[in-house]
Scaffold this active site. Sequence first.
Site, PDB file in Angstrom:
ATOM      1  N   ARG A 105      30.878  49.332   6.795  1.00  0.00           N
ATOM      2  CA  ARG A 105      29.996  48.172   6.616  1.00  0.00           C
ATOM      3  C   ARG A 105      28.927  48.577   5.609  1.00  0.00           C
ATOM      4  O   ARG A 105      28.170  49.514   5.844  1.00  0.00           O
ATOM      5  CB  ARG A 105      29.348  47.749   7.937  1.00  0.00           C
ATOM      6  CG  ARG A 105      28.177  46.795   7.710  1.00  0.00           C
ATOM      7  CD  ARG A 105      27.642  46.171   8.964  1.00  0.00           C
ATOM      8  NE  ARG A 105      28.552  45.163   9.475  1.00  0.00           N
ATOM      9  CZ  ARG A 105      28.221  44.236  10.362  1.00  0.00           C
ATOM     10  NH1 ARG A 105      26.992  44.190  10.848  1.00  0.00           N
ATOM     11  NH2 ARG A 105      29.106  43.357  10.784  1.00  0.00           N
ATOM     12  N   HIS A 137      33.566  39.184   5.123  1.00  0.00           N
ATOM     13  CA  HIS A 137      33.524  39.684   6.504  1.00  0.00           C
ATOM     14  C   HIS A 137      34.856  39.324   7.186  1.00  0.00           C
ATOM     15  O   HIS A 137      34.904  38.505   8.095  1.00  0.00           O
ATOM     16  CB  HIS A 137      32.345  39.059   7.252  1.00  0.00           C
ATOM     17  CG  HIS A 137      31.987  39.726   8.538  1.00  0.00           C
ATOM     18  ND1 HIS A 137      32.616  40.869   9.003  1.00  0.00           N
ATOM     19  CD2 HIS A 137      31.059  39.406   9.476  1.00  0.00           C
ATOM     20  CE1 HIS A 137      32.084  41.219  10.157  1.00  0.00           C
ATOM     21  NE2 HIS A 137      31.146  40.354  10.475  1.00  0.00           N
ATOM     22  N   CYS A 146      29.029  33.476  14.009  1.00  0.00           N
ATOM     23  CA  CYS A 146      29.448  34.872  14.162  1.00  0.00           C
ATOM     24  C   CYS A 146      28.419  35.705  14.919  1.00  0.00           C
ATOM     25  O   CYS A 146      28.754  36.777  15.423  1.00  0.00           O
ATOM     26  CB  CYS A 146      29.736  35.487  12.803  1.00  0.00           C
ATOM     27  SG  CYS A 146      28.300  35.595  11.704  1.00  0.00           S
TER      28      CYS A 146
HETATM   29  N1  NVA Z   1      26.050  36.764   6.773  1.00  0.00           N
HETATM   30  C1  NVA Z   1      25.535  37.694   7.736  1.00  0.00           C
HETATM   31  C2  NVA Z   1      26.581  38.026   8.769  1.00  0.00           C
HETATM   32  C3  NVA Z   1      26.120  38.983   9.840  1.00  0.00           C
HETATM   33  C4  NVA Z   1      27.202  39.342  10.816  1.00  0.00           C
HETATM   34  C5  NVA Z   1      25.046  38.942   7.033  1.00  0.00           C
HETATM   35  O1  NVA Z   1      25.706  39.405   6.101  1.00  0.00           O
HETATM   36  O2  NVA Z   1      23.987  39.446   7.405  1.00  0.00           O
HETATM   37  N1   CP Z   2      29.078  39.200  13.760  1.00  0.00           N
HETATM   38  C1   CP Z   2      28.799  40.494  13.491  1.00  0.00           C
HETATM   39  O1   CP Z   2      29.428  41.124  12.624  1.00  0.00           O
HETATM   40  O2   CP Z   2      27.838  41.038  14.268  1.00  0.00           O
HETATM   41  P1   CP Z   2      27.125  42.454  14.077  1.00  0.00           P
HETATM   42  O3   CP Z   2      26.278  42.373  12.833  1.00  0.00           O
HETATM   43  O4   CP Z   2      26.309  42.629  15.323  1.00  0.00           O
HETATM   44  O5   CP Z   2      28.180  43.527  13.923  1.00  0.00           O
END
Ligand code: NVA
Ligand code: CP
Length: 302
Positions: free
Chosen positions: A105, A132, A260
């Site tokens: 990530r 994602h 999400c």
């Molecule tokens: N769009 C958000 C999703 C978090 C799971 C982000 O990238 O922070």
């Molecule tokens: N939805 C999601 O990816 O959550 P986290 O940022 O907690 O991993």
Amino acid sequence: MSAHRHFLTLMDLSSDEIRALIARAIELKAQHRAGTAPRSLEGKVLAMIFTKASTRTRVSFEAGIAQLGGSALFLSGQDTQLGRGEPIEDSARVISSMVDIVMIRTFAHADVEDFAAHSSVPVINGLTDDYHPCQILADLQTYFETRGDISGRKVCWLGDGNNVCHSWMNAARQLDFELVVACPEGYDPDPTLLEACGQHASIERDPSAAAEGAHLLVTDVWASMGQESEQAARAAVLAPYQLNRALLDRASSDALYMHCLPAHRGEEITAELIDAPDSVIWQEAENRLHAQKALMELLLTA
Ligand code: NVA
Ligand code: CP
């Protein structure tokens, strides 16, 4: 360098593989409930590299591989040499020589591509600024187990045309449904990706028109990780795109809605909808566990 399968976007699997993965995820979920989960990844080691925060992604990958008989390493960006500037390609060569599968990530999608290009084991995208895909596997599982196949349905994305939106766009191409992205000017998804989606994705400025007759409404935070300083400015522009009861009433009578998580109640979604007894949002979050177990099985046994 690597002949291994990676999962950097939903386009790395075929439509048939996505459907088979969802079916396997539903099976693994039932087996987990029954206490009959297989030890299909006995002895396998997953390295998880995080340069952004996470709750669901970390817990679901770590618990998931443990439940299948393997184990996981948590590597935070700042505690590894990656955080001190060791090249991604060197890190990829070394880490992949010691583990069986890697999840990353991070910010730039190109960094995950770079890591995968120099990895001797499968690499999974656990979220980048652009995509994602693991989230959408869980979302699709949730739709399939609640309403059946999503093919031919209308899905409405509300808010920022962000990483999660981009993965929904890829899902629309792969599983043959219509995605209408409701967003204000300046928050459009990537135009190249939009063009690649053809008739599967379109932009609609009017959220009510976008939600009309939809079988699923989806939203996400207005400021993603890395955009925290823009929160107030984004909230001002994105407010009309809140997922709320009025918009849900425009959708199909059996419409589901998803987020999400983490969510900001009263911003991109109302507290009433998140906390409704029939909300599938908690099922959606739990399905990260099952969908990613199916994903790791696919990548490690293909
Ligand atoms: N769009 C958000 C999703 C978090 C799971 C982000 O990238 O922070
Ligand atoms: N939805 C999601 O990816 O959550 P986290 O940022 O907690 O991993």
